[in-house]
Design a protein around this motif. Structure first.
Motif, PDB file in Angstrom:
ATOM      1  N   ARG A  90     -42.545 -26.834 -50.039  1.00  0.00           N
ATOM      2  CA  ARG A  90     -42.665 -25.800 -51.066  1.00  0.00           C
ATOM      3  C   ARG A  90     -42.584 -26.407 -52.474  1.00  0.00           C
ATOM      4  O   ARG A  90     -43.395 -26.116 -53.341  1.00  0.00           O
ATOM      5  N   LYS A  99     -45.290 -11.953 -49.348  1.00  0.00           N
ATOM      6  CA  LYS A  99     -44.170 -12.756 -49.845  1.00  0.00           C
ATOM      7  C   LYS A  99     -42.819 -12.219 -49.370  1.00  0.00           C
ATOM      8  O   LYS A  99     -41.819 -12.953 -49.410  1.00  0.00           O
ATOM      9  N   ASP A 154     -41.337 -14.428 -46.613  1.00  0.00           N
ATOM     10  CA  ASP A 154     -41.272 -15.814 -47.059  1.00  0.00           C
ATOM     11  C   ASP A 154     -40.656 -16.678 -45.958  1.00  0.00           C
ATOM     12  O   ASP A 154     -39.546 -16.415 -45.499  1.00  0.00           O
ATOM     13  N   ASN A 185     -44.701 -17.646 -39.734  1.00  0.00           N
ATOM     14  CA  ASN A 185     -43.750 -17.678 -40.850  1.00  0.00           C
ATOM     15  C   ASN A 185     -42.319 -17.940 -40.394  1.00  0.00           C
ATOM     16  O   ASN A 185     -41.423 -18.069 -41.237  1.00  0.00           O
ATOM     17  N   GLY A 204     -46.438 -20.817 -48.588  1.00  0.00           N
ATOM     18  CA  GLY A 204     -46.426 -19.685 -47.674  1.00  0.00           C
ATOM     19  C   GLY A 204     -46.677 -20.069 -46.232  1.00  0.00           C
ATOM     20  O   GLY A 204     -46.457 -19.265 -45.322  1.00  0.00           O
ATOM     21  N   TRP A 242     -50.041 -17.995 -50.187  1.00  0.00           N
ATOM     22  CA  TRP A 242     -49.683 -17.252 -51.386  1.00  0.00           C
ATOM     23  C   TRP A 242     -50.661 -17.496 -52.532  1.00  0.00           C
ATOM     24  O   TRP A 242     -50.925 -16.604 -53.322  1.00  0.00           O
TER      25      TRP A 242
END
Length: 661
Positions: free
Chosen positions: A27, A268, A271, A215, A51, A247
């Motif tokens: 990230r 989001k 996340d 995710n 993401g 994202w």
């Protein structure tokens, strides 16, 4: 977005924290890359995986360094999850010499085969056939290694996806095809791109299918640990669909008019890092400890940025580095003097010799195994070398991709494309992969592969089975193109090509398979990149290659009876071109004629003409002249084909005219 089913699973707190650390590294790397791109410190294109961190980390969690991955243009997360160092990666994005690939690959092409990272790729779906080659190497070595091929939902529309998955199914390869389904193919929603589900596609290929919340790193890790264990135990390929969301836009600077802001905001809320924090809290890990990981990674990435900034750009004198691997010097062998044998025997004997001498050599192609090749050239080899002479589906991209992947994994594949014309079906694997990967990886990717193919007009094979396309291939930097003219050279050049560290396209002329000549000794090797004067002369230089050399020699013999001495030069290797031998002959005769079977315009003959006018201008006493087929498709009618093809007589007429100037 459909809700992916939850895979139950657990992990020790230390493992959960390490997964979080890896996700946080991805990230923060991507966030800083975005900042630097806006500040123009990173050039080119930039595609970020913000993401999608959980699918990368969870998928790579059960892999060892020896296991392989292939990636996409959105590949930073994958290679970081596999263990690549962030600092040289950041330097690579900035185009610095200390970058992972010496500043030659950039954002879309990061690779380190030594760590099992066989390349992110700027061509959609190109990593899938390459993964098949890496998995083939793993299967032949039998050490239980596996390969994970990352791709996006958009790649499913590519023919390379179909060919790669089908070949993996047919060969029962240890490869996981992992689709990060972020529901957009560039700007288009997945619903507008596909009608069949991935589950249905997997069933159609006869392979396993799994679906996971992409995710949730714990869910992905749990599933992939099970899938990888199955493959290590001998299971066949599996298609895994990890539902996730990117994202950012397709690329940095994407105006994103194709999706509503509310959709992005809703995504989001799931996340991957927040979900991972929940797992950590449930495992009793203190928030302060997780926050400390954030701080640690922030410092790591900032240090990587500053280090990358401090590194120099590649030096000007390194411009040509890594285009090709250095070749071992090979002396010109003595002329063959053994018993008579045929060109077709030369091909089989050369393959047999290299298969026997080197266990890393394998042969693959359409009907090369049980069928022994459409011309019978490989007959008996599959029985003599079980598993190492492999039949493939009619899938040229998968065949060439398998060669690229296997070569990067340390094998020496020799693959066959049945007709030279069919190379166009899979040109990407030569144009953008085999020819460029050594350069784009700063020399990290080895590419010792051979593509055998054949051509030849004169038997009414028509416009799609008669083309002489060497100029197309010779124009691709990084490829070696070989076209032998007799049986002994066929044997010696093919052995040299298999031993060479560079990608070689070895082009045989099918009308010469029955051509007879003296057989050389078993250790006969002919140097690549070196032409040969096959007939001495003083009045005119005649340059040719492949079957046309025989017509050139016949024309020279005819002219000798008329008092004209013709020197015949056989290029043997079209690319790289042996300029020195051609220019030395021109300096001797002061006249140059070029004869080739390929169409005249924009061909290798044009390159030779330019060479003569540029570097040999002061030696010329007559115009440089080409004898070649006119620029049109090969006719089918025998009468028209005879008119179209150059011959001994058309070459002789040209020689007379030039000699008289």
């Amino acid at each position: 977005m459909t809700q992916a089913p939850q895979h139950t699973g657990s992990a020790p707190a230390d493992d959960l924290l390490e997964m979080y650390r890896r996700m946080r590294r991805i990230r923060r790397f991507e966030e800083r890359a975005s900042d630097l791109y806006r500040a123009t410190e990173i050039p080119g294109f930039l595609h970020l995986s913000i993401g999608q961190e959980a699918s990368a980390v969870g998928a790579c969690w059960p892999l060892t360094e020896r296991d392989g991955i292939t990636s996409t243009h959105r590949g930073h997360g994958h290679v970081l999850a596999k263990g690549l160092d962030a600092a040289p990666m950041m330097a690579e994005l900035m185009g610095r010499d200390a970058g992972t690939n010496r500043g030659r690959g950039g954002s879309m092409h990061i690779a380190d085969p030594g760590m099992g990272i066989y390349g992110a790729n700027g061509i959609v779906a190109a990593g899938l056939p390459i993964a098949g080659g890496v998995a083939t190497a793993a299967k032949l070595r039998g050490r239980g290694d596996v390969v994970v091929a990352f791709f996006g939902d958009g790649a499913v529309a590519q023919g390379m996806f179909h060919e790669a998955v089908n070949l993996a199914a047919v060969w029962d390869l240890p490869v996981v095809f992992l689709c990060e389904n972020n529901h957009y193919s560039e700007f288009s929603p997945a619903a507008e791109q596909h009608r069949a589900t991935l589950a249905a596609r997997a069933a159609g290929y006869g392979i396993g299918y799994e679906h996971v919340d992409g995710n949730d790193v714990l869910a992905v890790k749990t599933l992939m640990t099970d899938v990888v264990a199955r493959l290590r135990a001998g299971g066949g390929p599996v298609l895994v669909e990890a539902e996730t969301y990117r994202w950012h836009g397709h690329y940095e600077g994407d105006p994103e008019r194709y999706r509503p802001a509310e959709e992005v905001a809703a995504a989001k809320e799931r996340d991957p890092l927040v979900i991972a924090r929940r797992h950590l809290a449930a495992a009793g890990v203190a928030t302060a400890l997780v926050d400390a990981v954030d701080e640690e990674i922030d410092k790591e990435i900032e240090a990587a940025v500053e280090w990358a900034r401090s590194q120099p750009e590649p030096a000007p004198e390194t411009l040509y580095d890594f285009v090709s691997a250095p070749r071992t010097a090979v002396p010109e062998p003595a002329p063959a003097q053994g018993e008579v044998f045929r060109t077709m025997d030369a091909v089989r004997l050369a393959l047999e010799h290299e298969l026997t001498a080197d266990p890393d050599v394998f042969v693959a192609g359409i009907d090369v195994g049980a069928g022994g090749n459409v011309f019978g050239l490989t007959r008996g080899l599959a029985q003599a070398f079980p598993g190492r002479v492999r039949d493939t589906p009619i899938s040229e991209s998968a065949i060439l991709g398998a060669a690229v992947g296997a070569a990067m994994a340390g094998m020496k594949p020799v693959v066959e494309i049945m007709y030279m014309d069919f190379i166009g079906v899979a040109l990407d694997m030569l144009l953008n992969q085999a020819a460029k990967l050594r350069f784009m990886t700063g020399g990290r990717a080895a590419m010792p592969l051979v593509v055998r193919t054949q051509f030849g007009a004169g038997r009414s094979s028509g416009s799609q089975h008669s083309q002489s396309l060497e100029a197309l291939l010779a124009h691709i930097p990084g490829l070696t193109v070989v076209m032998p003219a007799d049986p002994a050279d066929t044997y010696g050049l093919l052995r040299a090509a298999i031993q060479d560290p560079n990608p070689v396209v070895f082009v045989e002329n099918r009308l010469q398979y029955g051509l007879k000549g003296p057989r050389p000794p078993a250790d006969h090797i002919v140097p690549l990149g070196r032409a040969k004067v096959v007939r001495e002369g003083t009045d005119v230089t005649l340059v040719s290659w492949s079957r046309m050399v025989q017509d050139a020699l016949a024309a020279a013999e005819l002219l000798a009876t008329e008092g004209v001495s013709v020197e015949v030069v056989d290029l043997r290797t079209v690319a790289p071109l042996d300029r020195e031998t051609v220019l030395a002959s021109l300096a001797k005769t002061n006249r140059l004629v070029i004869a080739h079977e390929a169409v005249r315009d924009f061909g290798v003959g044009a390159e030779l003409s330019a060479l003569a006018v540029d570097e040999g201008f002061w030696h010329l006493d007559a115009p440089v002249t080409r004898v070649a087929a006119p620029p049109m498709p090969a006719p089918y009618s025998p009468a028209l084909e005879r008119l179209w093809l150059p011959s001994r007589d058309t070459i002789a007429d040209t020689l007379r005219r030039i000699a008289a100037v």
